[in-house]
Motif scaffolding. Sequence first.
Motif, mmCIF file in Angstrom:
data_model
loop_
_atom_site.group_PDB
_atom_site.id
_atom_site.type_symbol
_atom_site.label_atom_id
_atom_site.label_comp_id
_atom_site.label_asym_id
_atom_site.label_seq_id
_atom_site.Cartn_x
_atom_site.Cartn_y
_atom_site.Cartn_z
ATOM 1 N N ALA A 277 0.692 -3.197 9.446
ATOM 2 C CA ALA A 277 0.186 -3.141 8.081
ATOM 3 C C ALA A 277 -1.338 -3.045 8.059
ATOM 4 O O ALA A 277 -1.918 -2.413 7.180
ATOM 5 C CB ALA A 277 0.655 -4.369 7.305
ATOM 6 N N GLN A 278 -1.994 -3.650 9.040
ATOM 7 C CA GLN A 278 -3.452 -3.609 9.092
ATOM 8 C C GLN A 278 -3.990 -2.314 9.682
ATOM 9 O O GLN A 278 -5.060 -1.850 9.284
ATOM 10 C CB GLN A 278 -3.975 -4.804 9.904
ATOM 11 N N GLY A 282 -0.832 1.966 4.525
ATOM 12 C CA GLY A 282 -1.806 1.945 3.453
ATOM 13 C C GLY A 282 -1.578 0.772 2.518
ATOM 14 O O GLY A 282 -0.734 -0.106 2.743
ATOM 15 N N ALA A 283 -2.345 0.781 1.414
ATOM 16 C CA ALA A 283 -2.279 -0.339 0.472
ATOM 17 C C ALA A 283 -0.957 -0.363 -0.282
ATOM 18 O O ALA A 283 -0.470 -1.424 -0.651
ATOM 19 C CB ALA A 283 -3.444 -0.257 -0.510
ATOM 20 N N ASN A 284 -0.366 0.807 -0.526
ATOM 21 C CA ASN A 284 0.866 0.883 -1.319
ATOM 22 C C ASN A 284 2.108 1.025 -0.453
ATOM 23 O O ASN A 284 3.142 1.462 -0.944
ATOM 24 C CB ASN A 284 0.790 2.061 -2.294
ATOM 25 N N ARG A 286 4.703 -0.689 2.689
ATOM 26 C CA ARG A 286 5.112 -1.882 3.426
ATOM 27 C C ARG A 286 6.479 -1.640 4.033
ATOM 28 O O ARG A 286 7.202 -0.712 3.634
ATOM 29 C CB ARG A 286 5.148 -3.105 2.512
#
Length: 684
Positions: A277-278, A282-284, A286
């Motif tokens: 995830a890091q 991206g931000a959107n 998972r």
Amino acid sequence: MPHSDDFLAVHDPAATRAVHAPDTGSGRWWGFALALAAGLLLLCGLTWLVSFQRGLATLQQSTATRADRYAATLESTLDRYEFLPALVSLHPFVRGLLDSPHDPARVAAANQYLAEVNRRAHASATYVIAANGIALAASNHGQPGSFVGTDYRFRPYFQIAAGGKMGRFYAIGITSDEPGYYLAQPVESNGKVIGVTVVKLNLEWFQRAGSGAEPLMVSDDHGVIFLSSVPAWQYRTLLPLPPALQAEMESTRQYHGRAVTPLPLEPLDSPVTRWLAQTTLGANARLVRVRDEARAARTTFTPDATLRADRYLELGRTVGPAEWTMQVMAPLEPVLANARNATVAAALAYACICLLLVNWRQRRQRARDMQYSRRLLEAAYDELERRVKARTADLMAINEELEEQVAERTRAESELRAAQDELVQASKLAALGQMAAGITHELNQPLAALRTFSDNTRVLLERGQLAAAEGNLTAIADLTERMGKITGQLKLFAGKARPVRRPVVVRTALDHVLALLAPRLGAVTISVAGLDEQPGLSVRADELKLEQVLLNLIGNALDAIASAAPAQGRIDIEVQADGGTNSGTNSGTNSDTNGGTVTIAVRDNGTGIAPEALPRLFEPFFTTKETGQGLGLGLAISSSIVREFGGQLSVANMPGGGAQFTLVLARAPASPGANEALPVSTPL
């Protein structure tokens, strides 16, 4: 064996040295084996991690592209209908309805307007709600489940619009039980909301936008999934709903009769997923897992194995003015399978290298194996070459066959073109023959009348009856002009000029035709009914062509009576007007109104028409007369003329004997003094 080694070590020092040497070598071997195993584990771990990271990045990129496309498709649809309620609210029919909601005329006008708007916009429904929450008009008025009369005060979109703002709401219809997206626009007058216009859109098609192996879902601001390509996920929640929100949804009946339960969806939480995830996601995006209960329900959705996986890459997008959340669920099974395959490939490669290092002493055996493999390869190469030659020969034979088929098809096309050219030429000759025969057929009657009038004129001149002779000469001039008009019709065959239509008085046309046929009437009784009450009755037609049709129909009736030789021949002509008003006097003053039709029926008391001849009666060159008495073009030409007028010509046998030809033409207002009957002297 360990006991034997201990015994030798105790009793023989040389044996002790021989035993310990293998032990020392065995220790080094086990150490080397452990190092190889550790290297294998490290290589497999790194290979799996790198392959999974790259596959995940590729999957995220492709899924993001598709998610953007899905979001753009949904947003374009929502934007296209965003201003439709406002446009509907501006129409005078809608505002007139809200001003006078109990006026039946305004209600009917609004219903018709809403139905037309809904049909053109391809929406599910369009309706108008009064300020008290009662639907006044709807596009589905008069249908089962109509929205008219339904109270919508409990709906949030009405409450928002009643407050003066644009209302947006997705819910299941309480009347139609069909889900849809509601757009509500307040209708204001003098700063006060007097009503609400609502447009309902069906977004169920968006559930089928994604591929079968890639679940797609859209949730509202409460986290309720109202659109999903997986039926088992629809009307589920991403998170448990608070009791207050559940009570609000029940009061608004947003998901009418549907049990809204949480979807067993949870994020994957492990050191690897946190690192991914890091570094990659991206931000959107998972990584999530769907528990087995949803997996079991989803197996009924499709038999595809990829959908039986419970791990997904979830990408979210915010869509629409209502800020919905669209989530595309890409299965992780292909990425995991590629990572496993890459790991297995790396392990196999590492094992091969280790085997090469361990078995470097077996070069001789390897050489023999390679030689054997070479022989196998040569044999396989020979077999492959033989198959290639055989396949090449087959392809050459197929190519030759295709060339022959192409040549045959080329010849067939050439013959077809020649046949088409001959057919076109034959059609031209046939059309030319039909025109010549038609003109000849239509000139026979005026020529016979001319001869009769000329004979009568000669007799009248001999008797000194100059006034009667002058009338006959006037009739001859009129017939000559009409023959010129008949020959002038050749222009209509040569070009595409549109015939001129104007009001033609039916009585005048019948008088001209009966005057032309006077020499043939003899003892035949002619009766005309339906014109005494309305002498100015007119139809939209060409005067000459209408007389041509009537002349043909009455002439055929005379031929039928002559062939049947009845005791008393009779022809009945009945004229009926349907629709509109068309009244007039003998002075030529008419009061006309457009609309309706005029039916002219020509009936005889002959033997009728044979049943097998009725279907072909209007075909060119088909005749029931004897050879030399007709070309079979009269009825075909008459039918073509009637079609030009926009009318209809039909025939039927009468129950009491004889046949009836029915001519239906469009009714027209008669202009004052148009087509007045000319005085024609009856031939002696």
